[in-house]
Design a protein around this motif. Structure first.
Motif, PDB file in Angstrom:
ATOM      1  N   VAL A  63      21.364   6.805   2.866  1.00 55.72           N
ATOM      2  CA  VAL A  63      20.242   6.404   3.856  1.00 55.72           C
ATOM      3  C   VAL A  63      20.676   5.907   5.182  1.00 55.72           C
ATOM      4  O   VAL A  63      21.720   5.305   5.446  1.00 55.72           O
ATOM      5  N   GLY A  65      19.391   4.025   8.946  1.00 58.56           N
ATOM      6  CA  GLY A  65      18.342   3.213   9.600  1.00 58.56           C
ATOM      7  C   GLY A  65      17.968   3.785  10.838  1.00 58.56           C
ATOM      8  O   GLY A  65      17.286   4.679  11.257  1.00 58.56           O
ATOM      9  N   GLY A  66      18.559   3.004  11.951  1.00 60.37           N
ATOM     10  CA  GLY A  66      18.253   3.545  13.241  1.00 60.37           C
ATOM     11  C   GLY A  66      19.512   4.337  13.768  1.00 60.37           C
ATOM     12  O   GLY A  66      19.463   5.049  14.770  1.00 60.37           O
ATOM     13  N   GLY A  67      20.547   4.659  12.934  1.00 59.48           N
ATOM     14  CA  GLY A  67      21.612   5.435  13.189  1.00 59.48           C
ATOM     15  C   GLY A  67      22.290   5.166  14.351  1.00 59.48           C
ATOM     16  O   GLY A  67      22.995   5.781  15.081  1.00 59.48           O
ATOM     17  N   SER A  68      22.667   3.668  14.522  1.00 56.86           N
ATOM     18  CA  SER A  68      23.158   3.193  15.694  1.00 56.86           C
ATOM     19  C   SER A  68      24.701   2.528  15.337  1.00 56.86           C
ATOM     20  O   SER A  68      25.186   2.079  16.154  1.00 56.86           O
ATOM     21  N   ASN A  69      25.124   2.962  14.123  1.00 52.91           N
ATOM     22  CA  ASN A  69      26.606   2.584  13.732  1.00 52.91           C
ATOM     23  C   ASN A  69      27.287   3.550  12.841  1.00 52.91           C
ATOM     24  O   ASN A  69      28.261   3.256  12.091  1.00 52.91           O
ATOM     25  N   PRO A 132      20.586  -2.588  18.490  1.00 54.00           N
ATOM     26  CA  PRO A 132      19.622  -1.393  18.106  1.00 54.00           C
ATOM     27  C   PRO A 132      19.570  -1.267  16.548  1.00 54.00           C
ATOM     28  O   PRO A 132      20.400  -1.908  15.763  1.00 54.00           O
ATOM     29  N   THR A 134      17.774  -0.842  12.716  1.00 57.09           N
ATOM     30  CA  THR A 134      16.615  -1.516  11.623  1.00 57.09           C
ATOM     31  C   THR A 134      17.384  -2.725  10.928  1.00 57.09           C
ATOM     32  O   THR A 134      18.547  -2.996  11.088  1.00 57.09           O
ATOM     33  N   VAL A 141      25.266  -3.703   7.528  1.00 54.90           N
ATOM     34  CA  VAL A 141      26.448  -3.939   8.047  1.00 54.90           C
ATOM     35  C   VAL A 141      26.616  -5.289   8.464  1.00 54.90           C
ATOM     36  O   VAL A 141      27.974  -5.724   9.030  1.00 54.90           O
ATOM     37  N   ALA A 143      25.173  -7.136  10.431  1.00 52.86           N
ATOM     38  CA  ALA A 143      25.111  -7.159  12.325  1.00 52.86           C
ATOM     39  C   ALA A 143      25.147  -8.710  12.728  1.00 52.86           C
ATOM     40  O   ALA A 143      24.289  -9.373  11.895  1.00 52.86           O
ATOM     41  N   GLY A 144      25.528  -8.792  13.746  1.00 54.64           N
ATOM     42  CA  GLY A 144      25.727 -10.015  14.498  1.00 54.64           C
ATOM     43  C   GLY A 144      26.147 -10.119  15.935  1.00 54.64           C
ATOM     44  O   GLY A 144      26.624  -9.171  16.500  1.00 54.64           O
ATOM     45  N   LYS A 184      27.269  -1.117   2.745  1.00 58.21           N
ATOM     46  CA  LYS A 184      27.844  -0.557   4.100  1.00 58.21           C
ATOM     47  C   LYS A 184      28.448   0.719   3.698  1.00 58.21           C
ATOM     48  O   LYS A 184      28.073   1.909   4.123  1.00 58.21           O
ATOM     49  N   VAL A 190      18.138  -0.981   1.095  1.00 58.54           N
ATOM     50  CA  VAL A 190      17.608  -2.271   1.088  1.00 58.54           C
ATOM     51  C   VAL A 190      16.053  -1.970   1.511  1.00 58.54           C
ATOM     52  O   VAL A 190      15.686  -1.286   2.529  1.00 58.54           O
ATOM     53  N   ARG A 216      24.008  -9.388  27.435  1.00 53.28           N
ATOM     54  CA  ARG A 216      24.648  -8.100  26.962  1.00 53.28           C
ATOM     55  C   ARG A 216      24.656  -7.038  28.166  1.00 53.28           C
ATOM     56  O   ARG A 216      25.378  -6.154  28.337  1.00 53.28           O
ATOM     57  N   LYS A 314      30.519   7.909   2.797  1.00 51.16           N
ATOM     58  CA  LYS A 314      30.819   7.120   3.861  1.00 51.16           C
ATOM     59  C   LYS A 314      32.289   6.333   3.723  1.00 51.16           C
ATOM     60  O   LYS A 314      32.474   6.175   2.585  1.00 51.16           O
TER      61      LYS A 314
HETATM   62  C1  LIG Z   1      24.489  -0.197  22.386  1.00 47.11           C
HETATM   63  C2  LIG Z   1      24.923  -0.799  20.943  1.00 47.11           C
HETATM   64  C3  LIG Z   1      25.095  -2.269  20.799  1.00 47.11           C
HETATM   65  C4  LIG Z   1      25.265  -2.683  19.689  1.00 47.11           C
HETATM   66  N1  LIG Z   1      25.578  -4.117  19.365  1.00 47.11           N
HETATM   67  C5  LIG Z   1      25.942  -4.562  18.129  1.00 47.11           C
HETATM   68  C6  LIG Z   1      26.152  -5.918  18.089  1.00 47.11           C
HETATM   69  O1  LIG Z   1      25.982  -6.747  19.103  1.00 47.11           O
HETATM   70  N2  LIG Z   1      26.385  -6.460  16.970  1.00 47.11           N
HETATM   71  C7  LIG Z   1      26.529  -5.734  15.818  1.00 47.11           C
HETATM   72  O2  LIG Z   1      26.757  -6.143  14.735  1.00 47.11           O
HETATM   73  N3  LIG Z   1      26.225  -4.328  15.860  1.00 47.11           N
HETATM   74  C8  LIG Z   1      26.117  -3.694  17.030  1.00 47.11           C
HETATM   75  N4  LIG Z   1      25.872  -2.390  17.210  1.00 47.11           N
HETATM   76  C9  LIG Z   1      25.874  -1.511  16.161  1.00 47.11           C
HETATM   77  C10 LIG Z   1      24.568  -1.257  15.321  1.00 47.11           C
HETATM   78  O3  LIG Z   1      23.386  -1.468  16.260  1.00 47.11           O
HETATM   79  C11 LIG Z   1      24.553  -2.194  14.237  1.00 47.11           C
HETATM   80  O4  LIG Z   1      25.549  -2.158  13.328  1.00 47.11           O
HETATM   81  C12 LIG Z   1      23.012  -2.163  13.501  1.00 47.11           C
HETATM   82  O5  LIG Z   1      22.823  -3.220  12.675  1.00 47.11           O
HETATM   83  C13 LIG Z   1      23.139  -0.931  12.640  1.00 47.11           C
HETATM   84  O6  LIG Z   1      21.892  -0.580  12.131  1.00 47.11           O
HETATM   85  P1  LIG Z   1      21.173   0.580  12.045  1.00 47.11           P
HETATM   86  O7  LIG Z   1      19.689   0.507  11.222  1.00 47.11           O
HETATM   87  O8  LIG Z   1      21.016   1.522  12.821  1.00 47.11           O
HETATM   88  O9  LIG Z   1      22.115   1.145  10.794  1.00 47.11           O
HETATM   89  P2  LIG Z   1      22.603   2.903  10.700  1.00 47.11           P
HETATM   90  O10 LIG Z   1      23.646   3.100  11.578  1.00 47.11           O
HETATM   91  O11 LIG Z   1      21.506   3.833  10.435  1.00 47.11           O
HETATM   92  O12 LIG Z   1      23.432   2.543   9.232  1.00 47.11           O
HETATM   93  C14 LIG Z   1      24.446   1.693   9.283  1.00 47.11           C
HETATM   94  C15 LIG Z   1      24.807   1.631   7.616  1.00 47.11           C
HETATM   95  O13 LIG Z   1      23.816   0.902   7.080  1.00 47.11           O
HETATM   96  C16 LIG Z   1      23.273   1.822   5.853  1.00 47.11           C
HETATM   97  N5  LIG Z   1      21.952   1.407   6.060  1.00 47.11           N
HETATM   98  C17 LIG Z   1      20.818   1.562   6.960  1.00 47.11           C
HETATM   99  N6  LIG Z   1      19.821   1.417   6.389  1.00 47.11           N
HETATM  100  C18 LIG Z   1      20.076   0.933   5.119  1.00 47.11           C
HETATM  101  C19 LIG Z   1      19.109   0.573   4.245  1.00 47.11           C
HETATM  102  N7  LIG Z   1      17.667   0.406   4.300  1.00 47.11           N
HETATM  103  N8  LIG Z   1      19.408   0.199   3.075  1.00 47.11           N
HETATM  104  C20 LIG Z   1      20.685   0.102   2.773  1.00 47.11           C
HETATM  105  N9  LIG Z   1      21.662   0.427   3.782  1.00 47.11           N
HETATM  106  C21 LIG Z   1      21.284   0.995   4.878  1.00 47.11           C
HETATM  107  C22 LIG Z   1      23.759   3.069   6.250  1.00 47.11           C
HETATM  108  O14 LIG Z   1      23.852   3.967   5.202  1.00 47.11           O
HETATM  109  C23 LIG Z   1      25.128   2.897   6.851  1.00 47.11           C
HETATM  110  O15 LIG Z   1      26.020   2.526   5.878  1.00 47.11           O
HETATM  111  C24 LIG Z   1      25.663  -1.877  18.580  1.00 47.11           C
HETATM  112  C25 LIG Z   1      25.239  -0.515  18.590  1.00 47.11           C
HETATM  113  C26 LIG Z   1      24.828  -0.012  19.898  1.00 47.11           C
HETATM  114  C27 LIG Z   1      24.612   1.411  20.014  1.00 47.11           C
END
Ligand SMILES: Cc1cc2nc3c(=O)[nH]c(=O)nc-3n(C[C@H](O)[C@H](O)[C@H](O)COP(=O)(O)OP(=O)(O)OC[C@H]3O[C@@H](n4cnc5c(N)ncnc54)[C@H](O)[C@@H]3O)c2cc1C
Length: 315
Positions: A63, A65-69, A132, A134, A141, A143-144, A184, A190, A216, A314
């Motif tokens: 899966v 989410g936002g595709g940001s990592n 960025p 979800t 991950v 995130a923080g 991760k 989730v 930021r 992954k």
């Molecule tokens: C400009 C920028 C700034 C950023 N700053 C930060 C920061 O300050 N701190 C930080 O921690 N990160 C940061 N990030 C990284 C990223 O935004 C975070 O890690 C974010 O929380 C990832 O969420 P996502 O929904 O995009 O996950 P995705 O990139 O879509 O997925 C990440 C992982 O989570 C899994 N996943 C996604 N959705 C689900 C779900 N519903 N259930 C189970 N697994 C799932 C995916 O399979 C993958 O393993 C930044 C990224 C960018 C582009």
């Protein structure tokens, strides 16, 4: 097996496309095609897809989410990729009666969620401001920012496990570590999160979120540039958390490029895709940085960003 799944999805009227480009769905814009891309339109469709996939042995799936990592290989990834539901969840976040906790769909985007938190007096999550993606991705991950992360506020979650069972789990199930959880690199999903909040007034929450975002904006590359945020985890040096960006900068690597991939001038731990960057370029730049930092500082940097192999794994 992918064609049979695509047929089933079409009969269920769940949007999907075969051999679809993945880059447009990723902040980094790095990746080739995926064998089957599924775009559920509701939480019910998402659940039906996940349960179907769990019952299809041998089919790789993940899966997003936002595709940001995350970044995908340049070629064809033989896997099913399930995107977060495009539409806003039918039920928005719900504050519990005592005001100390809330429930939210894992597909909800962090920034509209924070606006909801401010309007509803739910404080304590402002560290998500400017991150960025979800909430499901943030939990996966851990995130923080600003010294706090999802692990500090997650009370529990509704998940779909690899066998397709919907389960309510507590935070311990995530086995949180720094920018890491069991989801991760794992395959479960989730569906919804239960988060601890601190009652506060709207102006206070919105003000803190704005302050974090402004911090930021002053220090990071502009959001319109393609990246995945901080590329490497901050390492421990003699037991002390050290900035990976500072180590990379000290190696004189700011603006170093491989193809269209470059170290950002604003913050050396951000790698930017200037347009046509490939996964191969990214890996070459990653190795160049790792080798330089290891040679100069004796520290081997660990990647924070997730890669997806052509087998849909992954790593
Ligand atoms: C400009 C920028 C700034 C950023 N700053 C930060 C920061 O300050 N701190 C930080 O921690 N990160 C940061 N990030 C990284 C990223 O935004 C975070 O890690 C974010 O929380 C990832 O969420 P996502 O929904 O995009 O996950 P995705 O990139 O879509 O997925 C990440 C992982 O989570 C899994 N996943 C996604 N959705 C689900 C779900 N519903 N259930 C189970 N697994 C799932 C995916 O399979 C993958 O393993 C930044 C990224 C960018 C582009």
């Amino acid at each position: 097996m992918f064609a049979a799944l695509a047929g089933w999805l079409r009969r269920q009227q769940i949007p999907c496309s075969e051999d679809a480009a993945i880059a447009p769905h990723l902040y980094f814009r790095i990746g080739g095609t995926v064998r089957l891309l599924v775009s559920p339109e509701s939480g019910a469709q998402r659940l039906a897809v996940l349960q179907k996939l769990a019952a299809a042995p041998g089919v790789p799936w993940l899966v997003i989410g936002g595709g940001s990592n995350i970044a995908f290989s340049d070629g064809l990834t033989r896997a099913v990729v399930v995107l977060a539901p495009a539409a806003a969840p039918a039920t928005g976040p719900r504050l519990e009666a005592d005001g100390q906790a809330l429930q939210v769909d894992g597909g909800m985007r962090n920034q509209p969620f924070l606006a909801w938190c401010a309007a509803n007096g739910a404080g304590g999550l402002e560290f998500l401001s400017g991150i960025p993606g979800t909430l499901g991705g943030a939990a996966a991950v851990n995130a923080g920012a600003f010294g706090r992360s999802i692990a500090d506020v997650l009370l529990g979650a509704d998940i779909v496990d690899e066998q397709g069972n919907v389960r309510a789990v507590d935070a311990g199930h995530f086995a949180f570590r720094y920018r890491d959880s069991s989801f991760k690199l794992g395959r479960g999903a989730v569906l919804a999160l239960r988060l601890r909040v601190t009652p506060a007034d709207e102006a206070q929450i919105a003000g803190k979120a704005r302050e974090n975002l402004e911090y930021r904006l002053r220090r990071h590359p502009p959001y319109r540039l393609a990246s995945a945020g901080c590329f490497f985890k901050n390492p421990l040096a003699a037991g002390v958390k050290t900035s990976a960006g500072k180590l990379i900068e000290e190696c004189g690597l700011k603006e170093t490029a491989v193809g269209d991939l470059a170290v950002a001038a604003e913050h050396a731990n951000f790698l930017l895709n200037r347009g046509r960057g490939t996964f191969a370029d990214l890996q070459r730049l990653e190795e160049k940085i790792r080798a330089a930092v290891a040679a100069r500082c004796g520290i081997v940097l660990e990647r924070e960003v997730i890669y997806v192999s052509e087998d849909g794994v992954k790593y």
